[in-house]
Scaffold this active site. Structure first.
Site, PDB file in Angstrom:
ATOM      1  N   ASP A  19       0.884  -1.242  -0.039  1.00  0.00           N
ATOM      2  CA  ASP A  19       0.037   0.148  -0.185  1.00  0.00           C
ATOM      3  C   ASP A  19       0.897   1.262  -0.048  1.00  0.00           C
ATOM      4  OD1 ASP A  19      -2.130  -1.733   0.494  1.00  0.00           O
ATOM      5  OD2 ASP A  19      -2.376  -1.468   2.554  1.00  0.00           O
ATOM      6  N   ASP A  68       1.469   4.175   2.123  1.00  0.00           N
ATOM      7  CA  ASP A  68       0.983   4.697   3.592  1.00  0.00           C
ATOM      8  C   ASP A  68       1.414   5.936   3.364  1.00  0.00           C
ATOM      9  OD1 ASP A  68       0.382   2.045   4.707  1.00  0.00           O
ATOM     10  OD2 ASP A  68       2.373   1.549   4.185  1.00  0.00           O
TER      11      ASP A  68
END
Length: 224
Positions: A148, A150
């Site tokens: 992901d 972040d």
């Protein structure tokens, strides 16, 4: 790469980078037979690499709660510890988003650029943590095909908050990766952007010391 270091006497916030003294690190390793023979872990602090501030677990004890996430090549192990404040040399904020382009996958660059441009236009500070940040901080490869993005965005002026949410929704829909970001207030409390984007009446605001359910309007306009 990061904002200027702060004094170790200042309490770190979640995701802050915490640089510990080599002597304190060696003392910690002496209590962990499972780590002392790991050359990556043993030499971590000597390389000038930080740990990360995390939230204290219930009944965990006394000290500053820190974490060390290892890269996929080392099993993605997450090492938690409590550090005596005297063992902390300095504290810094996570890397600015603008500094992370150099280690990002090519497919991520347009998303990073759009997010960074939006943050600048709205007067919002954008920083990264997680896999992308650790690539930048250590030079090790933390990214996988399932990673992901972040990020942390500072809370904008109330008049700009609806636009921020709309823009994040648009960026997320076009991004090749999942956007796993937080909106953080000046007092350090943070909320997942998706909770705010959903229009939920209550949101979970996290600090180093606690996780508190708040009215969403209270989060954007008040303090814990």
């Amino acid at each position: 790469m990061n904002s200027p270091s702060r004094l170790p006497s200042e309490n770190p916030r979640r995701h802050d980078l915490v640089f510990v003294r080599p002597t304190a690190w060696r003392s910690f390793l002496e209590t962990r037979n499972d780590l002392a023979d790991d050359p990556l872990v043993a030499g971590w602090v000597d390389r000038g690499w930080p740990l990360i501030a995390r939230r204290m677990a219930p009944d965990e004890g006394h000290g500053v709660p820190l974490g060390l996430p290892l890269p996929p090549s080392a099993g993605k192990r997450r090492i938690g510890l409590l550090m005596d404040p005297a063992g902390i040399r300095s504290v810094a904020r996570p890397p600015l988003l603008s500094t992370a382009f150099c280690v990002a996958p090519t497919a991520w660059i347009p998303t990073l650029g759009t997010l960074n441009h939006m943050a600048g236009r709205l007067g919002v500070e954008a920083r990264v943590f997680g896999s992308l940040a650790w690539c930048l901080l250590t030079g090790l490869n933390y990214l996988t095909a399932r990673s992901d993005l972040d990020f942390i965005l500072s809370l904008p002026h109330p008049r700009d908050f609806p636009e921020l949410m709309t823009e994040l929704g648009s960026i997320d829909s076009a991004a090749p990766m999942r956007l796993d970001g937080e909106i953080v207030r000046d007092d350090g409390a943070s909320v997942q952007w998706r909770e705010l984007y959903s229009g939920a009446r209550e949101v979970l605001a996290k600090t180093v010391g606690a996780a508190t359910l708040l009215n969403s309007a209270e989060f954007t306009g008040g303090s814990i």
